[in-house]
Design an enzyme around this catalytic site. Sequence first.
Site, PDB file in Angstrom:
ATOM      1  N   LYS A 155       8.914  26.667   3.137  1.00  0.00           N
ATOM      2  CA  LYS A 155       8.612  27.346   4.397  1.00  0.00           C
ATOM      3  C   LYS A 155       9.118  28.780   4.327  1.00  0.00           C
ATOM      4  O   LYS A 155      10.204  29.037   3.774  1.00  0.00           O
ATOM      5  CB  LYS A 155       9.268  26.587   5.553  1.00  0.00           C
ATOM      6  CG  LYS A 155       8.900  27.101   6.945  1.00  0.00           C
ATOM      7  CD  LYS A 155       9.549  26.216   8.010  1.00  0.00           C
ATOM      8  CE  LYS A 155       9.224  26.666   9.425  1.00  0.00           C
ATOM      9  NZ  LYS A 155       9.854  25.795  10.447  1.00  0.00           N
TER      10      LYS A 155
ATOM     11  N   SER B 188       7.139  24.019  13.900  1.00  0.00           N
ATOM     12  CA  SER B 188       6.708  25.283  13.325  1.00  0.00           C
ATOM     13  C   SER B 188       6.438  25.223  11.826  1.00  0.00           C
ATOM     14  O   SER B 188       6.037  26.217  11.226  1.00  0.00           O
ATOM     15  CB  SER B 188       7.796  26.343  13.588  1.00  0.00           C
ATOM     16  OG  SER B 188       9.026  25.946  12.990  1.00  0.00           O
TER      17      SER B 188
ATOM     18  N   SER C 182      10.610  20.485  14.355  1.00  0.00           N
ATOM     19  CA  SER C 182       9.650  21.329  13.639  1.00  0.00           C
ATOM     20  C   SER C 182       9.243  20.828  12.265  1.00  0.00           C
ATOM     21  O   SER C 182       8.348  21.392  11.641  1.00  0.00           O
ATOM     22  CB  SER C 182      10.198  22.758  13.505  1.00  0.00           C
ATOM     23  OG  SER C 182      10.168  23.412  14.747  1.00  0.00           O
TER      24      SER C 182
END
Length: 488
Positions: free
Chosen positions: A65, A156, A180
């Site tokens: 990420k 996210s 997330s």
Amino acid sequence: MLSLGIKEVSQSLKNNIIKPKELYKECLNRTALINSLNAFISISNEFEFQENENSVLNGIPVAIKDNFCTKNFKTTCGSKMLVDFVPPYNATVVDKLLDAGSVILGKCNLDEFAMGAGTVDSIYGPTKNIWGSDLKYSIGKELPKKKPCLRIAGGSSGGSAVAVATGTCFAALGSDSGGSTRNPASYCGIVGFKPTYSSISRHGLIPLVNSMDVPGILTRNVEDASFIYNTICGIDPKDATTVNVNKITLNKNLNCHKLRIGIPKEYYCKGMSSDVVETWKYVEKVLEEGGVTIQSVSMPHTPYSIACYSVLNQCEVASNMARYDGLRYGQRADVDHSTNQMYSESRSQSLNSVVRGRILAGNYFLLQKNYHKYFLQALKIRQLICEDFRKVWEVVDILLTPTTLTEAPIFEDFIKHDNREQCALNDYCTQSANMSGCPAISIPIRISENEMPLSIQLMAPNYNEESLLSLAYWIEKEVQFPLLRILQ
């Protein structure tokens, strides 16, 4: 090869059936095939490999990420503020993956500074779910019968989830402050694992909420999640919050008759779809038939978790984001007549409305006149939520809940809500685990009538990762969720 688990691929690499560079190129080709889904912000076009013959991850491509620092590799947080930021060091978890022989494939898309639940607020555009997309794929041996319909990937960590769900890499790191990792895992039909707070280093993870952030793990099966966890867990001198934890061994012959599973009644809430409720009941039935003792439990402060999180999140955001002023970090506005004006213009031009809104709200809550009314009250509520967990672990071993309230929402419907509403709706079942710090995992269970994945969540007492993943592995075997395969 890209549809196999880490153990099988690792064995193929050891037997020279395929070489690490060839596997990397296959994954690189897949990134081009799924380009329209916008899972990646940047791709590592240079093959970098530190061989470790003793590791199951040796030669295994993984994705990161884009809020984890990567040395000499751009780390943007999906924001204009850090669009040119190249860290001089790796996050500890990245170093541990590299030391284990993993190959970093690229950096994945996210909501700006991880503030979102849909991966729709990145400056690089939204990430699209593979499920319901117009790419060719099969669900098990069946082709989708429904017409393509654009769905969110969740957030996210949506880019990381799509990278794993499409078979582009074998695992990905996400971050989890309120769900997330588990949220996008649920929407994309994969495993999303949030370990116990402090069991994995946060050094090099660009912070959102320091007291709740945990590096998360996204894989296509539970065993793969255990491999990644064993590689990156443990104490880190660079992160004073970490503790020494034992590596886990999955119990593949779990005796369910000794397990007590709690069903918290407060997790059944307004807005939960009938598909999700039926999936929850289905797993409860599977567990009962396996010999598990099921009992209803109460966690009375759960409904206050989102409001509590909203205050604490924004207070910590206000503090963490203060460094992005155009002087110490980030893009600088072309203003030279006033330092304060330069700060203001830099933040206004380089941070989106969601981030600016949280900064403003956090500073409001932290004003001297509001500190006791909001921040201290939220801390008290958090303590009550933690107490709910402490009491429930006296009577059950593991909690079973939904992960999300619905299947992955249609993109156009999701963006009708503002960021606050999006997070409130999507984090209801996941957020409390971050309040208490306990480990939690989302695993896919079945397919909805709309041909979308439906998942459930398991939570366990702090540092009980082994029990949590062993039960998740047992459920995974029982339900046999169909694997999604990209068709060339």
